[in-house]
Design a protein around this motif. Structure first.
Motif, PDB file in Angstrom:
ATOM      1  N   ALA A  31       0.877  -1.186   0.000  1.00 40.20           N
ATOM      2  CA  ALA A  31       0.000   0.000   0.000  1.00 40.20           C
ATOM      3  C   ALA A  31       0.907   1.226   0.000  1.00 40.20           C
ATOM      4  CB  ALA A  31      -0.943  -0.063   1.184  1.00 40.20           C
ATOM      5  N   GLY A  33       3.547   1.623   1.610  1.00 39.45           N
ATOM      6  CA  GLY A  33       4.938   1.166   1.626  1.00 39.45           C
ATOM      7  C   GLY A  33       5.758   1.697   2.792  1.00 39.45           C
ATOM      8  N   VAL A  38      10.552  -0.006   4.625  1.00 34.69           N
ATOM      9  CA  VAL A  38      11.485  -0.006   5.755  1.00 34.69           C
ATOM     10  C   VAL A  38      11.959  -1.434   6.018  1.00 34.69           C
ATOM     11  CG1 VAL A  38      11.741   0.481   8.219  1.00 34.69           C
ATOM     12  CG2 VAL A  38      10.482   2.075   6.753  1.00 34.69           C
ATOM     13  N   ALA A  74      -9.660   0.474   3.271  1.00 35.59           N
ATOM     14  CA  ALA A  74      -8.335   0.122   3.808  1.00 35.59           C
ATOM     15  C   ALA A  74      -7.254   1.031   3.241  1.00 35.59           C
ATOM     16  CB  ALA A  74      -8.004  -1.333   3.474  1.00 35.59           C
ATOM     17  N   THR A 100      -1.765  11.523  15.236  1.00 33.80           N
ATOM     18  CA  THR A 100      -0.481  11.382  15.953  1.00 33.80           C
ATOM     19  C   THR A 100       0.525  10.533  15.180  1.00 33.80           C
ATOM     20  OG1 THR A 100      -1.037   9.328  17.114  1.00 33.80           O
ATOM     21  CG2 THR A 100      -1.756  11.382  18.148  1.00 33.80           C
ATOM     22  N   VAL A 101       0.105   9.984  14.061  1.00 33.60           N
ATOM     23  CA  VAL A 101       1.014   9.096  13.318  1.00 33.60           C
ATOM     24  C   VAL A 101       2.137   9.911  12.661  1.00 33.60           C
ATOM     25  CG1 VAL A 101       1.211   7.562  11.314  1.00 33.60           C
ATOM     26  CG2 VAL A 101      -0.725   7.327  12.898  1.00 33.60           C
ATOM     27  N   GLY A 102       3.367   9.456  12.866  1.00 34.96           N
ATOM     28  CA  GLY A 102       4.539   9.946  12.135  1.00 34.96           C
ATOM     29  C   GLY A 102       4.623  11.441  11.964  1.00 34.96           C
ATOM     30  N   ILE A 106       4.250  11.177   6.289  1.00 31.87           N
ATOM     31  CA  ILE A 106       3.784   9.808   6.523  1.00 31.87           C
ATOM     32  C   ILE A 106       2.256   9.778   6.509  1.00 31.87           C
ATOM     33  CG2 ILE A 106       3.681   7.947   8.256  1.00 31.87           C
ATOM     34  CD1 ILE A 106       6.403   8.092   6.928  1.00 31.87           C
ATOM     35  N   GLY A 113      -5.141   0.561   6.374  1.00 30.17           N
ATOM     36  CA  GLY A 113      -5.061  -0.888   6.123  1.00 30.17           C
ATOM     37  C   GLY A 113      -3.656  -1.398   6.399  1.00 30.17           C
ATOM     38  N   GLY A 114      -2.672  -0.637   5.969  1.00 30.47           N
ATOM     39  CA  GLY A 114      -1.286  -1.025   6.200  1.00 30.47           C
ATOM     40  C   GLY A 114      -0.953  -1.005   7.680  1.00 30.47           C
ATOM     41  N   ALA A 123       1.284   0.297  16.540  1.00 29.62           N
ATOM     42  CA  ALA A 123       0.485   0.955  15.499  1.00 29.62           C
ATOM     43  C   ALA A 123      -0.580   1.820  16.170  1.00 29.62           C
ATOM     44  CB  ALA A 123      -0.157  -0.080  14.595  1.00 29.62           C
ATOM     45  N   ASP A 124      -0.600   3.088  15.836  1.00 26.60           N
ATOM     46  CA  ASP A 124      -1.402   4.020  16.616  1.00 26.60           C
ATOM     47  C   ASP A 124      -2.902   3.904  16.400  1.00 26.60           C
ATOM     48  OD1 ASP A 124       0.445   5.342  18.265  1.00 26.60           O
ATOM     49  OD2 ASP A 124       1.250   6.360  16.502  1.00 26.60           O
ATOM     50  N   LYS A 185      -1.307   9.843  23.334  1.00 24.76           N
ATOM     51  CA  LYS A 185      -0.109   9.146  22.858  1.00 24.76           C
ATOM     52  C   LYS A 185       1.091   9.604  23.669  1.00 24.76           C
ATOM     53  CE  LYS A 185       2.932   8.580  18.818  1.00 24.76           C
ATOM     54  NZ  LYS A 185       2.947   8.297  17.370  1.00 24.76           N
TER      55      LYS A 185
HETATM   56  C1  LIG Z   1       9.015   7.645   9.427  1.00 25.68           C
HETATM   57  C2  LIG Z   1       7.876   6.764   9.834  1.00 25.68           C
HETATM   58  C3  LIG Z   1       7.112   7.123  10.925  1.00 25.68           C
HETATM   59  C4  LIG Z   1       6.041   6.310  11.310  1.00 25.68           C
HETATM   60  N1  LIG Z   1       5.306   6.701  12.389  1.00 25.68           N
HETATM   61  C5  LIG Z   1       4.267   5.931  12.778  1.00 25.68           C
HETATM   62  C6  LIG Z   1       3.467   6.307  13.896  1.00 25.68           C
HETATM   63  O1  LIG Z   1       3.694   7.331  14.548  1.00 25.68           O
HETATM   64  N2  LIG Z   1       2.432   5.515  14.249  1.00 25.68           N
HETATM   65  C7  LIG Z   1       2.141   4.363  13.548  1.00 25.68           C
HETATM   66  O2  LIG Z   1       1.197   3.689  13.919  1.00 25.68           O
HETATM   67  N3  LIG Z   1       2.889   3.982  12.501  1.00 25.68           N
HETATM   68  C8  LIG Z   1       3.937   4.730  12.093  1.00 25.68           C
HETATM   69  N4  LIG Z   1       4.700   4.337  11.033  1.00 25.68           N
HETATM   70  C9  LIG Z   1       4.415   3.046  10.391  1.00 25.68           C
HETATM   71  C10 LIG Z   1       3.561   3.115   9.137  1.00 25.68           C
HETATM   72  O3  LIG Z   1       3.623   4.387   8.542  1.00 25.68           O
HETATM   73  C11 LIG Z   1       2.110   2.789   9.400  1.00 25.68           C
HETATM   74  O4  LIG Z   1       2.005   1.522   9.974  1.00 25.68           O
HETATM   75  C12 LIG Z   1       1.272   2.888   8.136  1.00 25.68           C
HETATM   76  O5  LIG Z   1      -0.060   2.997   8.474  1.00 25.68           O
HETATM   77  C13 LIG Z   1       1.468   1.717   7.199  1.00 25.68           C
HETATM   78  O6  LIG Z   1       0.678   1.927   6.058  1.00 25.68           O
HETATM   79  P1  LIG Z   1       1.201   1.718   4.562  1.00 25.68           P
HETATM   80  O7  LIG Z   1       0.072   2.054   3.681  1.00 25.68           O
HETATM   81  O8  LIG Z   1       2.438   2.465   4.327  1.00 25.68           O
HETATM   82  O9  LIG Z   1       1.501   0.164   4.600  1.00 25.68           O
HETATM   83  P2  LIG Z   1       2.525  -0.732   3.765  1.00 25.68           P
HETATM   84  O10 LIG Z   1       3.905  -0.511   4.237  1.00 25.68           O
HETATM   85  O11 LIG Z   1       2.285  -0.614   2.329  1.00 25.68           O
HETATM   86  O12 LIG Z   1       2.025  -2.144   4.269  1.00 25.68           O
HETATM   87  C14 LIG Z   1       2.157  -2.558   5.595  1.00 25.68           C
HETATM   88  C15 LIG Z   1       1.687  -4.000   5.721  1.00 25.68           C
HETATM   89  O13 LIG Z   1       0.299  -4.093   5.497  1.00 25.68           O
HETATM   90  C16 LIG Z   1       0.010  -4.969   4.428  1.00 25.68           C
HETATM   91  N5  LIG Z   1      -1.151  -4.386   3.750  1.00 25.68           N
HETATM   92  C17 LIG Z   1      -1.260  -3.117   3.299  1.00 25.68           C
HETATM   93  N6  LIG Z   1      -2.500  -2.923   2.823  1.00 25.68           N
HETATM   94  C18 LIG Z   1      -3.185  -4.077   2.970  1.00 25.68           C
HETATM   95  C19 LIG Z   1      -4.508  -4.488   2.669  1.00 25.68           C
HETATM   96  N7  LIG Z   1      -5.394  -3.672   2.125  1.00 25.68           N
HETATM   97  N8  LIG Z   1      -4.864  -5.755   2.968  1.00 25.68           N
HETATM   98  C20 LIG Z   1      -3.985  -6.609   3.537  1.00 25.68           C
HETATM   99  N9  LIG Z   1      -2.736  -6.272   3.853  1.00 25.68           N
HETATM  100  C21 LIG Z   1      -2.323  -5.004   3.567  1.00 25.68           C
HETATM  101  C22 LIG Z   1       1.278  -5.043   3.625  1.00 25.68           C
HETATM  102  O14 LIG Z   1       1.387  -6.226   2.906  1.00 25.68           O
HETATM  103  C23 LIG Z   1       2.307  -4.955   4.720  1.00 25.68           C
HETATM  104  O15 LIG Z   1       2.492  -6.179   5.347  1.00 25.68           O
HETATM  105  C24 LIG Z   1       5.756   5.126  10.606  1.00 25.68           C
HETATM  106  C25 LIG Z   1       6.541   4.780   9.510  1.00 25.68           C
HETATM  107  C26 LIG Z   1       7.593   5.585   9.129  1.00 25.68           C
HETATM  108  C27 LIG Z   1       8.416   5.184   7.947  1.00 25.68           C
END
Ligand SMILES: Cc1cc2nc3c(=O)[nH]c(=O)nc-3n(C[C@H](O)[C@H](O)[C@H](O)COP(=O)(O)OP(=O)(O)OC[C@H]3O[C@@H](n4cnc5c(N)ncnc54)[C@H](O)[C@@H]3O)c2cc1C
Lengths: 290, 771
Positions: A31, A33, A38, A74, A100-102, A106, A113-114, A123-124, A185
């Motif tokens: 999604a 990523g 990372v 999602a 509060t995320v990132g 971000i 969904g991710g 995960a917040d 948080k």
């Molecule tokens: C600099 C930085 C700061 C961050 N800060 C926070 C924070 O403060 N709080 C927090 O909670 N997180 C934080 N994160 C983590 C991340 O950003 C979150 O978890 C974000 O919501 C992930 O979403 P994504 O779309 O990037 O997922 P992706 O990286 O694309 O996917 C994450 C996982 O989910 C799976 N996936 C994605 N979509 C689906 C779907 N529809 N169905 C089934 N599986 C799926 C993927 O296969 C993978 O395993 C941070 C990350 C970074 C790099």
């Protein structure tokens, strides 16, 4: 650089399902990523996998109001959720959590969904989803099922999903008018901070001040999202007193060693949880508790 | 028309290139046929290295060569002052950041993959992970230092025993600080380019000290110094961190370039950068202060032990600054300050903005607050009693009669801006009402010697080259490096004022060691003082050459000639600078000069630890306001003020920029930065910015205030002295004083960083005591 066996970009739900059906063993959904890329820096976890990039599929990005629920795609980003007037009004604790995320970068890019599927205990969104009694819609090669959040996440970084399961929507219960939400948080700094603990609260009182609905739980604390019926019951039907609040704080913080076991962090988390639960409830009850 | 350039906030000459992405940093360099390098790290932090097996890596796809310590043709070790560091380990590993082999391949990915194929055999030795372990052990990390002590400076003044006997009140205790990473935005990158004609190397990349790097490469790779040409790229921050770190990369990449005949680039990942680059010294302080009932200080005794890590690096001069500047800007007759650095198997420690003093000021200023509390004085009352004034003798014995000793004015300005006295009283009172979020204020003062100091007696020199061209434009070649601090702009402003021309005429290009004369490096907050001195000298020499040409041209005496605001005036002549330049060339004169500035010899007695430790000083005060949440231990910084007398602000906007940055850096050191050092294995856990937390834009208050309290220094050519290091020096001390004030006990928290867990534990112990 991310290495993979094959990379497929899909733009509709149907294409996504087709790609998931066609891929050989070893499929990874991509999604935003922000977790996947990372992870890709350590070793070569996706070298032998087919990456199906579902980012931006319009059908997965909607936020819709239903009778008792809000259906959140999602693929909706944290920024979209944080800014949705519907979510802010009827499920505000989730908007507060996503805020509060990132960092702005971000939040503008990463999806709920991710956040859920990555299943980090920190995960917040998770504690907020718990108090909203979230359910997850999963599409496995065309077969759709809907399961409670707690049944999707098994333990840290482990879900019950197979590699061909696609989360399509997340349902959160609409809270009645007048519901008070709170999301707290605790991090080591004010942005880009991995939660040490989060506390999500949903509380509704009737006109006479009696609590009719109450959920309170912590994130970044337990191996999976949890609600505690025994704790919630402590306030329901009551006009809480100071003693009730202290009892809830004691009961909730006691869950930490009970469920997560005694760890080096327990000496910090348990007392902090206790104090913060008291503070949050006092704030939500507006100092009404005697 | 006013054209005097100093004191104006002129736009940085590199600003637009940087914000538009046109600036070329080390890792942006791309050359045909270039190889990419990857280092293989030691598997054990203390072990005899018996064998390194590279055959498999050599056969891997894309690999051009794999080098080990055995391939280094010249000296096997390097170092600026103490030659004890391996660029590639030869016989013994000393910490986890030691590199045992370097793989060079067509692509970075190939180099990374092949690096995993290198194996080695070790005979493990006991790991001495802390100074305490190293002092107790009979194993020497470096055989030349059998007790593992690699530096000691002992400052003594007066009679310490008598001083404490005369004291009515004493305080004593231990303060500790942790490792701190420089956290420059750009991880290290260098590119070594072999010459096609002869054994010559050009090195590009992030070299903070290009002449030191040149020397190291020359010695280790057996090349004449003149055939190592260093041209630093645009450098993305350094804070003292890209000196030895860049040198070891240059040696490794240079070796690859010489062996293969191809350019070799060596760029560290963030993790590798944190693993192998040196840090700020963690220092333990046992401190004891004595004062009269009225607050007059009468004795200060400090025993400081710094962790030097695996290599000596800059530890002895760091201890020199700890011991000579650690006593602060106070009038005190009896001082005994003993600073010792101890080698361990942890990451080495070296130059970092502040160089041994932010730690010392943190310890001293918190102990001062303890003393104030015991004497029922406020922090400012105690300091007002004891701060130095004109004509006083410094804690090390330096008679301060040569410039304005402005520390009192500096402190008052900072205190006034924060409303310190009012808030101190207000918060002290309101915090007694049982509230869970408490506010506090803290103040810390320091004096910092400009440039190296007496331990650099005889080699504290700068040189600069100025060439006036026949259109009146001015070429300046200077070996002091632009690190992002704005040096090129400031130095250009000084040349413009020195020559009496407009800023626009000055072209101060990138440093190139084959063009600019060798100079002491841009370190030790010395470039404004030293560079200014050399530029002034060169300006005077060029003006003399031009005057000679003009005398010939006009047949008139040029006595009393004035170069000012782009005009040249003598006798009844008044011509433009451009015309004057043209006349020089028409007459075949050469308006070119190299200027030199050497800091005068300082009268310092090393045995007795007494005398003039520095040539001149910058005076500083930071004041901080915080809110501490008793329920979580979290500290919210509400406001910081930094007031500095740096002599003269050459470019006030950039001077303020230094202060803003210095305050933020102090905040990180004080509250969150933690490398996760293991006292058992010596490993660092927090190797990237996900784990090693520095303050974000949301953590640093928007309302921080920099204040310039300028008093031109007669010892400086253009009136300016140092700001780079002073700008961060007292900040951590001020913040911890504020946290401890909020908690109601001076000296409650004694260890950095004061992070969530540490603050919360202190609150628990405090509240436990009460109940
Ligand atoms: C600099 C930085 C700061 C961050 N800060 C926070 C924070 O403060 N709080 C927090 O909670 N997180 C934080 N994160 C983590 C991340 O950003 C979150 O978890 C974000 O919501 C992930 O979403 P994504 O779309 O990037 O997922 P992706 O990286 O694309 O996917 C994450 C996982 O989910 C799976 N996936 C994605 N979509 C689906 C779907 N529809 N169905 C089934 N599986 C799926 C993927 O296969 C993978 O395993 C941070 C990350 C970074 C790099």
């Amino acid at each position: 650089m991310m290495e993979c066996r094959e990379y497929i970009k899909v733009t509709t739900l149907e294409e996504a399902l087709e790609a998931l059906a066609a891929a050989q063993s070893g499929v990874k959904l991509l999604a935003g990523g922000t977790d996947v890329l990372v992870n890709a820096r350590e070793g070569h976890p996706y070298r032998d996998m087919t990456i199906v990039d579902i980012y931006g599929i319009a059908q997965l990005c909607q936020v819709e109001e239903q009778a008792d629920w809000i259906a959140i795609g999602a693929g909706a980003t944290h920024a979209k959720i944080e800014q949705s007037p519907l979510i802010r009004e009827k499920a505000g604790v989730l908007a507060d959590a996503c805020r509060t995320v990132g960092s702005p970068q971000i939040r503008n890019h990463a999806t709920i969904g991710g956040n859920l599927a990555n299943a980090s205990p920190a995960a917040d969104a998770l504690a907020a989803l718990s108090v909203l009694e979230a359910e997850v819609e999963i599409n496995r090669l065309g077969n759709v099922r809907r399961v409670p959040l707690g049944d999707v996440i098994e333990k840290p970084y482990r879900t019950t999903l197979t590699e061909r399961d696609l989360i399509t929507r997340i349902f959160v219960k609409k809270a009645p008018a007048g519901t008070r939400f709170h999301f707290y948080k605790l991090g080591r700094r004010k942005a880009l901070s991995i939660s040490r603990m989060t506390i999500a609260t949903l509380l509704h009182r009737d006109a006479s001040g009696v609590i009719t609905q109450f959920h309170m739980t912590m994130g970044a604390t337990f191996p999976k999202p949890m609600l505690f019926a025994d704790v919630d019951a402590m306030l329901i039907g009551k006009r809480p007193t100071r003693a009730d609040i202290i009892a809830v704080a004691d009961a909730l913080s006691a869950k930490i060693p009970l469920i997560a076991g005694i760890r080096p962090s327990t000496a910090y988390k348990q007392p902090v949880c206790n104090k913060m639960v008291q503070r949050i409830l006092n704030e939500l009850l507006g100092g009404d508790a005697e | 028309m006013e054209t005097l350039p100093i004191g104006k906030s002129l736009e940085r000459i590199d600003a637009r290139a940087k914000v538009t992405g046109r600036a070329e940093y080390g890792a942006d360099v791309r050359l045909p046929d270039m190889l990419y390098c990857k280092g293989v790290y030691a598997a054990h932090p203390h072990a005899k290295l018996l064998a390194v097996h590279t055959d498999e890596a050599k056969r891997a796809e894309g690999v051009a060569c794999v080098v080990t310590g055995a391939d280094i043709p010249g000296e096997k070790m390097f170092g600026e002052l103490y030659v004890d560091q391996y660029a590639l380990v030869c016989d013994k590993t000393r910490f986890f950041g030691d590199v045992i082999a370097v793989v060079a391949a067509q692509t970075q990915e190939q180099a990374d993959a092949a690096a995993d194929l290198v194996t080695a055999e070790y005979e493990e030795l006991p790991v001495l992970a802390t100074p305490q372990m190293a002092l107790a052990s009979d194993i020497a990390i470096n055989a030349d230092y059998p007790n593992n002590i690699c530096g000691n400076v002992h400052v003594r003044k007066g009679d310490i025993v008598a001083g404490f006997q005369a004291a009515d009140v004493t305080v004593s205790g231990t303060y500790r600080t942790g490792f701190v990473e420089h956290a420059y935005i750009e991880p290290e990158s260098v590119t070594a380019i072999p010459d096609r004609m002869r054994r010559e190397l050009t090195v590009l990349g992030c070299a903070q000290a290009p002449y030191n790097l040149r020397l190291t490469v020359a010695r280790m790779l057996n090349i004449p110094i003149a055939q190592v040409i260093v041209k630093p790229s645009v450098i993305g921050g350094s804070f003292g961190g890209k000196i030895e770190s860049a040198e070891s990369l240059a040696v490794r990449a240079g070796l690859v370039a010489l062996i293969t005949g191809r350019p070799a680039q060596y760029t560290l990942t963030r993790e590798d950068s944190i693993r192998e680059s040196y840090k700020r010294h963690p220092i333990d302080f046992d401190i004891r202060l004595g004062a009269k009932r009225d607050g007059t200080l009468c004795a200060m005794q400090v025993e400081a032990i710094g962790d030097a890590g695996a290599y000596i690096n800059m530890s002895p001069p760091v201890m020199y600054k700890t011991a000579t500047l650690g006593p602060g800007p106070y009038l005190i007759s009896n001082v005994d300050y003993n600073a010792t650095s101890v080698m361990t198997n942890t990451v080495h420690t070296g130059s970092m903005r502040g160089f041994g003093t932010p730690q010392a000021i943190f310890a001293l200023e918190n102990a001062m607050d303890e003393l104030a509390e015991k004497l029922h004085l406020t922090p400012t009352e105690l300091r007002r009693k004891n701060l130095l004034q004109n004509g006083d003798v410094s804690p090390c014995g330096h008679l301060l009669d040569f410039h304005e000793v402005s520390i009192r004015s500096v402190m008052e300005k900072a205190a006034a801006e924060l409303e310190f006295d009012d808030k101190y009283a207000r918060y002290t009172a309101e915090n007694k009402d049982g509230r869970r979020i408490r506010r506090g204020v803290g103040i810390a003062v320091s004096m910092r010697g400009a440039s190296i100091g007496a331990d650099g007696n005889g080699f504290d020199v700068a040189r600069a080259y100025i060439e006036v061209l026949d259109d009146g434009s001015v070429n300046v070649d200077l070996g002091l490096t632009e690190l992002g601090q704005g040096l090129r702009t400031c130095q250009s402003q000084m040349v413009a004022e020195g020559l009496g021309v407009s800023f626009e005429r000055i072209c101060l290009g990138n440093t190139d060691t084959s063009r600019a004369p060798a100079t002491g490096a841009c370190i030790a907050s010395r470039s404004t003082l030293l560079g200014g001195g050399a530029l002034k000298d060169a300006s005077i020499k060029v003006q003399a050459i031009m005057a000679r040409a003009l005398a010939r041209q006009f047949g008139k005496s040029t006595d009393g000639i004035v170069f000012r605001e782009d005009r040249v005036k003598f006798a009844d002549i008044d011509i433009s600078f451009g015309e004057a330049a043209k006349i020089c060339y028409d007459l075949c004169e050469t308006p070119i000069a190299v200027g030199t500035y050497v800091v005068p010899r300082l009268n310092w007695n090393e045995e007795k630890g007494f005398g003039e430790p520095f040539y001149t000083y910058t005076y500083s005060c930071h004041a901080a306001e915080v809110a501490v949440d008793l329920d979580t231990g979290s500290v919210d910084v509400l406001k910081m003020v930094g007031c500095h007398d740096m002599g003269r602000a050459i470019n006030p906007a950039m001077a303020k920029g230094q202060i803003y940055g210095g305050l933020a850096m102090a905040q990180g050191m004080a509250l969150i930065e933690d490398l996760g050092h293991s006292a058992k294995t010596s490993a660092l856990k927090n190797l990237n910015f996900e784990d090693y937390l520095i303050p974000t834009v949301l953590d640093v208050p928007d309302c921080n205030v920099p204040i310039l309290d300028e008093h031109h220094d007669p010892r400086s050519a253009f009136g300016g002295r140092s700001l780079g290091e002073p700008a961060t020096e007292p900040g951590a001390g001020a913040l911890l004083c504020a946290v401890n004030h909020a908690l109601g006990h001076a000296g409650l928290i004694r260890e950095l960083p004061a992070d969530l867990d540490r603050v919360f534990a202190a609150i628990r112990s405090m509240e436990g005591e009460k109940s």
